[in-house]
Design an enzyme around this catalytic site. Structure first.
Site, PDB file in Angstrom:
ATOM      1  NE  ARG A   1       5.055 -12.562  -7.281  1.00 55.62           N
ATOM      2  CZ  ARG A   1       5.322 -11.543  -6.490  1.00 55.62           C
ATOM      3  NH1 ARG A   1       5.442 -11.729  -5.196  1.00 55.62           N
ATOM      4  NH2 ARG A   1       5.472 -10.336  -6.981  1.00 55.62           N
TER       5      ARG A   1
ATOM      6  CE  LYS B   1       6.208  10.455  -3.958  1.00 57.86           C
ATOM      7  NZ  LYS B   1       6.979  10.041  -2.791  1.00 57.86           N
TER       8      LYS B   1
ATOM      9  N   GLY C   1       4.834  -2.698 -10.901  1.00 57.96           N
ATOM     10  CA  GLY C   1       3.848  -3.468 -10.145  1.00 57.96           C
ATOM     11  C   GLY C   1       2.437  -2.941 -10.292  1.00 57.96           C
TER      12      GLY C   1
ATOM     13  N   GLY D   1       9.976  -3.940  -9.236  1.00 55.94           N
ATOM     14  CA  GLY D   1      11.231  -3.212  -9.068  1.00 55.94           C
ATOM     15  C   GLY D   1      12.281  -3.654 -10.086  1.00 55.94           C
TER      16      GLY D   1
HETATM   17  P1  ADP Z   1       4.308   1.273 -11.145  1.00 54.52           P
HETATM   18  O1  ADP Z   1       4.160   0.453  -9.874  1.00 54.52           O
HETATM   19  O2  ADP Z   1       3.559   0.682 -12.287  1.00 54.52           O
HETATM   20  O3  ADP Z   1       5.747   1.556 -11.461  1.00 54.52           O
HETATM   21  P2  ADP Z   1       3.908   3.735  -9.711  1.00 54.52           P
HETATM   22  O4  ADP Z   1       4.132   3.027  -8.434  1.00 54.52           O
HETATM   23  O5  ADP Z   1       4.920   4.701 -10.155  1.00 54.52           O
HETATM   24  O6  ADP Z   1       3.608   2.687 -10.889  1.00 54.52           O
HETATM   25  O7  ADP Z   1       2.564   4.584  -9.634  1.00 54.52           O
HETATM   26  C1  ADP Z   1       1.305   3.997  -9.382  1.00 54.52           C
HETATM   27  C2  ADP Z   1       0.452   4.899  -8.549  1.00 54.52           C
HETATM   28  O8  ADP Z   1       0.393   6.196  -9.109  1.00 54.52           O
HETATM   29  C3  ADP Z   1      -0.964   4.400  -8.455  1.00 54.52           C
HETATM   30  O9  ADP Z   1      -1.230   4.020  -7.123  1.00 54.52           O
HETATM   31  C4  ADP Z   1      -1.789   5.592  -8.886  1.00 54.52           C
HETATM   32  O10 ADP Z   1      -2.952   5.792  -8.091  1.00 54.52           O
HETATM   33  C5  ADP Z   1      -0.840   6.745  -8.711  1.00 54.52           C
HETATM   34  N1  ADP Z   1      -1.219   7.898  -9.535  1.00 54.52           N
HETATM   35  C6  ADP Z   1      -1.381   7.960 -10.863  1.00 54.52           C
HETATM   36  N2  ADP Z   1      -1.809   9.172 -11.254  1.00 54.52           N
HETATM   37  C7  ADP Z   1      -1.934   9.910 -10.138  1.00 54.52           C
HETATM   38  C8  ADP Z   1      -2.356  11.257  -9.863  1.00 54.52           C
HETATM   39  N3  ADP Z   1      -2.735  12.055 -10.845  1.00 54.52           N
HETATM   40  N4  ADP Z   1      -2.348  11.661  -8.586  1.00 54.52           N
HETATM   41  C9  ADP Z   1      -1.955  10.840  -7.591  1.00 54.52           C
HETATM   42  N5  ADP Z   1      -1.552   9.571  -7.767  1.00 54.52           N
HETATM   43  C10 ADP Z   1      -1.545   9.106  -9.026  1.00 54.52           C
HETATM   44 MG    MG Z   2       4.328   1.024  -7.800  1.00 52.43          MG
END
Ligand code: ADP
Ligand code: MG
Length: 401
Positions: free
Chosen positions: A41, A205, A358, A381
């Site tokens: 960063r 989620k 992230g 975020g």
């Molecule tokens: P980002 O930070 O890119 O927005 P998220 O925080 O929504 O992404 O999701 C990332 C997390 O989702 C990762 O830690 C990953 O392990 C988890 N994940 C992805 N697929 C599954 C799954 N099938 N079951 C449980 N966790 C999952």
């Molecule tokens: Mg995340």
């Protein structure tokens, strides 16, 4: 929201004092040694800083680090950042002992064109996150009567804090190069995408991505759903998801999104097969089953090989791909195959490829595809809220072009 904002090259900063909001929220060693474990960063801030110094501005840099919540926590001091920044710039970075106190005021007043100083952690003062007007004005006053505010901390533009939004009430406000790139590329993809626009949405989620799904359904030609959130869609359609991540409260919403896609003529792709295991563990034994047929005692941890093919085909002729959320539990190599295959497919397209979120950014980096993407957003975020179509206070505060 208007993304067409003035940037550092649109104003004259020569001989002026520039209050520069950076994102120096770098990870520090846990042993209290003051060692920065990743200076990415700080490096990312260099182009804007160097430009301002070359133009003959005096730069008053500021940032937050961690969440001291108004307390003066020495382990969250920005002094180690000043030292690292000084090494990278090859010139002294004057470290203030406070934020808007006597030391910062004296050092800012004495600062000459071509010199740079750094204020202490903005969140040592409660006024920062409260967007207290008095604190914002005191920050602005450091830059003096003909001062300028430059915002280059994209990671915090979704927050209306004193240093990200409030200060713009007192100084002319423009973006630095980092924010300019985020606005041009993500803003461009949302407002006027090169089509077809394919959005790949995954992660843990549905509930954390509702806004993103809803907004991208208005814009995209194709939406691809993977990751943990896909099981809520599967269950909503009557599938068996075993012990997979499931948000039963969001099943109705998932069905609404499927219907909205159909009504709008947006192609919505869901997994056709799943890699599942009996436990959430790196070495868990896995098997592939058709989507919606996961055994009661198993959980889906990645998209299956047929889904990989389907999804890679869907991005092959895309004009723009926006990707947010890994396809599986990529932290476990055994369940990273879906995420890796999608990353590889993106690396091979001629499409504009944008990674937001992230964990998605971390996945692409970890898997070695970072330099093959058009843009990896520097704000987790913030990029999510951008993709949700929300107004970002730290962007709205900047001068329009
Ligand atoms: P980002 O930070 O890119 O927005 P998220 O925080 O929504 O992404 O999701 C990332 C997390 O989702 C990762 O830690 C990953 O392990 C988890 N994940 C992805 N697929 C599954 C799954 N099938 N079951 C449980 N966790 C999952
Ligand atoms: Mg995340």
């Amino acid at each position: 929201m208007n993304y067409n904002k003035k940037t550092v090259t649109d104003i004259d900063v020569k001989g002026k004092k520039v209050l520069l909001r950076c994102d120096f929220n770098v990870p520090m060693a846990k042993d209290g040694s003051g060692k920065i474990t990743d200076d990415k960063r700080i490096r990312a801030a260099l182009p804007t800083i160097q430009y301002l110094l070359e133009q003959g501005a005096a730069v008053i840099a500021c940032s937050h680090m961690g969440k001291p919540k108004g307390e003066w926590k020495p382990e969250l001091s920005l002094a180690p950042v000043a030292q690292r920044l000084s090494e990278l710039l090859g010139q002294e970075v004057i470290m203030a002992k406070d934020i808007i106190g006597e030391d910062a005021k004296a050092k800012a007043a004495a600062l000459q064109p071509g010199q740079i100083m750094l204020l202490e952690n903005l969140r040592y003062d409660k006024g920062e996150t409260k967007n207290d007007p008095a604190f914002a004005k005191a920050l602005a006053d450091l830059a003096g009567a003909d001062g300028v505010y430059v915002s280059d901390a994209f990671g915090t533009v979704h927050r209306a804090h004193a240093s990200t939004a409030g200060v713009a009430a007192y100084l002319p406000a423009v973006s630095g190069f980092l924010i300019q790139k985020e606005l041009e590329i993500i803003g461009g993809a949302l407002a006027n995408p090169k089509r077809p626009l394919v959005a790949i949405l995954g992660g843990a989620k549905v509930s954390s991505k509702i806004g993103v799904i809803n907004n991208l359904l208005e814009i995209a030609d194709t939406i691809i759903i993977g990751g943990g959130m896909s099981y809520t869609f599967s269950a909503a359609a009557g599938g068996k998801v075993g012990t997979s991540l499931l948000e039963a409260d969001w099943e109705e919403y998932a069905n609404e999104m499927v219907k909205k896609a159909a009504d709008k003529g947006v192609k919505l792709l869901l997994p056709v097969d799943t890699v599942c295991a009996k436990e959430f563990a790196a070495d868990a034994e896995s098997m592939v089953v058709p989507a919606g047929q996961i055994p009661d005692d198993m959980m889906g941890l990645d998209i299956g090989p047929e889904t990989v093919k389907l999804y890679c085909d869907a991005v092959a002729d895309a004009g723009t791909v926006i990707w947010n959320g890994p396809m599986g539990v990529f932290e476990f190599p055994r369940f990273a195959k879906g995420t890796e295959a999608v990353a590889e497919a993106l690396s091979k397209t001629d499409a504009i490829t944008i990674i937001g979120g992230g964990d998605s950014a971390a996945a692409v980096q970890q898997l070695g595809y970072a330099d093959k993407m058009t843009h990896i957003s520097t704000g987790g975020g913030a990029s999510l809220e951008f993709m949700e179509g929300k107004e970002l206070p730290g962007v709205a505060a900047l001068l329009d072009k």
